[in-house]
Enzyme design. Structure first.
Site, PDB file in Angstrom:
ATOM      1  N   CYS A  32       0.825  -1.213   0.000  1.00  0.00           N
ATOM      2  CA  CYS A  32       0.000   0.000   0.000  1.00  0.00           C
ATOM      3  C   CYS A  32       0.858   1.261   0.000  1.00  0.00           C
ATOM      4  CB  CYS A  32      -0.944  -0.003   1.206  1.00  0.00           C
ATOM      5  SG  CYS A  32      -0.094  -0.097   2.802  1.00  0.00           S
ATOM      6  N   HIS A  83      19.493  -0.112  -0.936  1.00  0.00           N
ATOM      7  CA  HIS A  83      18.080   0.255  -0.805  1.00  0.00           C
ATOM      8  C   HIS A  83      17.239  -0.955  -0.385  1.00  0.00           C
ATOM      9  CE1 HIS A  83      14.276   2.273  -1.532  1.00  0.00           C
ATOM     10  NE2 HIS A  83      13.913   1.240  -2.276  1.00  0.00           N
ATOM     11  N   GLN A 134       6.474  -8.827   3.474  1.00  0.00           N
ATOM     12  CA  GLN A 134       6.087  -8.427   2.122  1.00  0.00           C
ATOM     13  C   GLN A 134       7.235  -8.627   1.126  1.00  0.00           C
ATOM     14  OE1 GLN A 134       4.887  -4.480   3.296  1.00  0.00           O
ATOM     15  NE2 GLN A 134       2.709  -5.008   3.285  1.00  0.00           N
TER      16      GLN A 134
END
Length: 437
Positions: free
Chosen positions: A50, A99, A120
């Protein structure tokens, strides 16, 4: 092979842009196939939540990889690249690895150190694996990223301190009751804050939930979500004494609970009762906190907990960055070793091939040489070739131990136009068949 990532998140794009570039689970197989079919892309993973969408690829060329991802994202959302490009960030090589490790560790999340993102990342990788979208390099990268995320949380305890008001309420309940398994909670108000708080409480073991609200229908909706019971406002006096914890967050402009109303209800109660008022303006008269056996906290108390915990998480994040830097070096040493050995073999093979061809041609022109003279010429040719490639090989091995080793290897391959065998057939070959925990 180059690691490239392009994405957007809550810091770079508003929700109306993020939702256009989000991928539902059933859309991922087709999306991964589209990416993998691009000539420049050898492997890919799509991380879509999200708060972020990120596309990771192993590309044969950096710019080609970036272009492939930009084209993919533009077509996926049906918008020209010019309309979305300003919302996108891009990382390549070292920065791309760093990252991903920071993302898996919760350092790039809206809530610093949150734990959901690690699951996730794991799920995104598993999906890519199951649909044959990854390659050796991405397998190692994502497996190490998942390992780094777990290591950071274990070593720094970055996720141990509540940094939201709702979860801070749960932490306070744990502070006073120890374990809250089997405890009962009465929720006054059925808004978003109340919903989050009861969600955290139930997740931490609260077994009985009562919900009261000005709108009884809304109370019923919230109560049913957690297997609780809706209570009408006129029944509040009946249920309040039975609760261990009371959470209040209504939209009232005055005190909903006053000392004179609450004190008689708790006169026969033996156990401590915790009142947590997270409403602004406050729902509970501060005088309620003076009732024997009552502990009252308001929103400022919770903010103090959150501020203190956020500072703790920032300190843990600094420790996490050190762990990540060490893990980045480990990954690039592996990546460099994967490229260096076949490159050296290819360089030697090409040099030998050229030497043998030129030596044979020279000996044909120098007819009448004795065997001794032929051996001298051959020895000289060997010596020249070996000396020419000695320094490049020695320096390449030295650079292999740095995080830029694979770059030097790629440059050497291009300068000498080497045909290097597929690196995935070599040592440390990692597949995604193994279960990622």
């Amino acid at each position: 092979m180059y690691i490239v990532v392009v994405g957007l998140n809550h810091k770079t794009a508003p929700v109306e842009v993020r939702e256009k570039l989000a991928f539902k689970q059933h859309e991922l197989p087709r999306a991964l196939n589209i990416l993998k079919d691009k000539n420049c892309i050898a492997g890919c993973v799509i991380l879509s939540t999200c708060n972020r969408t990120e596309v990771y690829v192993a590309a044969t060329e950096v710019e080609a990889g970036l272009g492939g991802i930009y084209d993919f994202l533009s077509k996926s959302c049906g918008l020209p690249l010019s309309e979305i490009r300003d919302y996108l960030y891009r990382y390549t090589l070292y920065d791309a690895v760093r990252h991903l490790f920071r993302v898996a560790s919760g350092l790039d999340s809206m809530i610093l150190g949150e734990t959901q993102i690690l699951g996730q990342v794991r799920q995104a990788y598993q999906w890519a694996c199951e649909h044959g979208a990854t390659n050796n390099i991405l397998n190692t990268l994502f497996q190490q990223a998942i390992s780094v995320g777990k290591k950071v949380r274990t070593a720094t305890k970055i996720d141990q301190n509540a940094v939201s008001v709702s979860y801070a309420a749960v932490e306070l309940a744990k502070k006073y009751f120890g374990k809250i398994n089997g405890r009962s909670v009465l929720i006054m108000g059925a808004g978003k804050m109340s919903e989050l708080t009861v969600r955290y409480l139930v997740a931490n073991g609260v077994s009985t939930v009562f919900v009261t609200n000005r709108s009884y229908e809304r109370a019923c909706t919230l109560a049913s979500e957690f297997g609780g019971k809706a209570v009408r406002l006129d029944e509040l006096k009946k249920y309040l004494p039975t609760a261990d914890i009371l959470i209040s967050c209504t939209a009232a402009s005055h005190y909903v609970l006053k000392k004179e109303d609450v004190e008689p209800l708790l006169s026969g109660r033996k156990e401590t009762m915790l009142f947590i008022d997270i409403a602004v303006p406050r729902d509970i008269d501060p005088e309620v906190g003076k009732i024997p056996g009552v502990i009252l906290h308001d929103i400022d108390d919770l903010h103090n907990v959150v501020d203190q915990n956020l500072e703790e998480r920032k300190n843990a994040a600094a420790m996490a960055e050190d762990i990540i830097e060490e893990e980045i070096d480990t990954f690039f040493k592996w990546l460099s070793s994967l490229f260096v050995v076949p490159t050296i073999i290819s360089l030697k093979e090409k040099a030998t091939q050229i030497k043998e061809m030129e030596l044979a041609q020279a000996l044909r022109r120098l007819s009448g040489l004795s065997e001794k003279e032929k051996n001298i010429v051959a020895s000289m040719a060997n010596s020249i070739v070996n000396q020419l490639i000695h320094d490049p090989i020695v320096n390449l091995k030295k650079y292999a131990s740095t995080h830029q080793g694979h770059l030097y290897t790629e440059i050497l391959q291009n300068l000498f136009n080497l045909e290097v065998k597929e690196e995935s057939s070599r040592l440390n070959d990692v597949t995604c068949c193994q279960k990622v925990k």
